[in-house]
Design an enzyme around this catalytic site. Sequence first.
Site, PDB file in Angstrom:
ATOM      1  CG  ASN A 237      -6.563  -0.652   0.726  1.00 46.06           C
ATOM      2  OD1 ASN A 237      -5.798  -0.388  -0.066  1.00 46.06           O
ATOM      3  ND2 ASN A 237      -6.297  -1.073   1.974  1.00 46.06           N
TER       4      ASN A 237
ATOM      5  CG  HIS B  84      -3.168   3.631   1.721  1.00 43.74           C
ATOM      6  ND1 HIS B  84      -3.529   3.089   0.402  1.00 43.74           N
ATOM      7  CD2 HIS B  84      -3.211   2.594   2.606  1.00 43.74           C
ATOM      8  CE1 HIS B  84      -3.948   1.964   0.743  1.00 43.74           C
ATOM      9  NE2 HIS B  84      -3.797   1.520   1.850  1.00 43.74           N
TER      10      HIS B  84
ATOM     11  CB  CYS C 295      -1.038  -0.078   1.229  1.00 44.37           C
ATOM     12  SG  CYS C 295      -2.225  -1.375   1.011  1.00 44.37           S
TER      13      CYS C 295
END
Length: 318
Positions: free
Chosen positions: A275, A245, A112
């Site tokens: 996500n 993020h 990520c």
Amino acid sequence: MGSKVIGCGHYLPKHIIKNDDFDKSIETSDEWIRQRTGIEQRFIAAKDEVTSDLGAKAALEAIEKAGLEPKDIDLIICATSTPDTTFPATAIHIQNKIGIKRAAAFDVQAVCSGFIYALAVADNFLRLGQHKRALVIGAETLSRIMNWKDRSTCVLFGDGAGAFLLEARNGDNIGVLTTKIYSDGESSELLYVDGGVSSTGKSGYIKMNGREVFRHAVEKMGKALEEVTRNAGYKLNDLDWIVPHQANKRIMIAIADKYKLPFDRMIVDVDKHANTSSATIPLAIYGALEEGKIKEGDLIGLTALGAGLTWGGAVIRW
Ligand code: ACO
């Protein structure tokens, strides 16, 4: 010498899974997912769509927005944890699909945090004068490594891609001002995929200790953002926009609370595509540009944390 973002592109697959669509397959609810994460839906790649298809579409849009052509690019870095093939790199497949003949292309794997890692690498190449224009792409088909029976993970992720086109530029206080990346392998068991080429021979599925990852995310993303902002010569309150993020809205609220930042300065779009790992930051910026939130000259702070653990931050004068 520095680097400036001159184009931003995105791609999301056609198929959407809304929270309610999970009701039949696992014990969960729209209410649980919204309350705990802020997520409302996610996009899922078609069977015949691979990560480089998503990345190539995002990259082409970034090139088009910059008013350039594929031949103008001499560096391609793709951040992904869900590559098309074990080798060659997904960046090579993207290079081939968009018809770039003379460029260096390779992948960065930092999950990520991948986009911030790739941005840091590209910015440094451009600063050194070794390349002129770099595509930095975050592209993922996380749906391929999700256990659709594990409610603690499968509701959290989605597929998608985002891309920046960076150009080497002279001048003070323009473009990418600072980047910083970190990692700590001691916490690798908090979030991992239980497979791989040299271990099981299969790609495996995502495993996660959600509570611990949450705690690390708030602490480390906040600290990284503070450090890159200070290194750029600013205070957190000078940032016009913060683009964290997009994993969980509660993580973003906790960071805003801890650092006393107005939440309306955070770009939040985790509701729209969940996500997407290395793609969340360029997707969030793409959306904010389309909505007219981010404007030329704005000061933007980026921060992310992912499996590894890896984390990092960047400050950009847009
Ligand atoms: N639907 C309904 N109930 C669920 C679901 C679900 N989809 N998933 C878990 N639960 C249950 C659990 O089984 C547990 O039940 P129990 O109390 O009977 O055991 C209960 O909900 C609470 O579970 P917790 O894990 O404690 O819930 P929490 O409030 O921590 O939220 C979450 C879980 C959303 C995963 C949160 O910890 C989180 O977001 N962590 C960050 C992890 C993350 O985003 N990772 C992405 C990659 S890393 C990154 O991008 C930063």
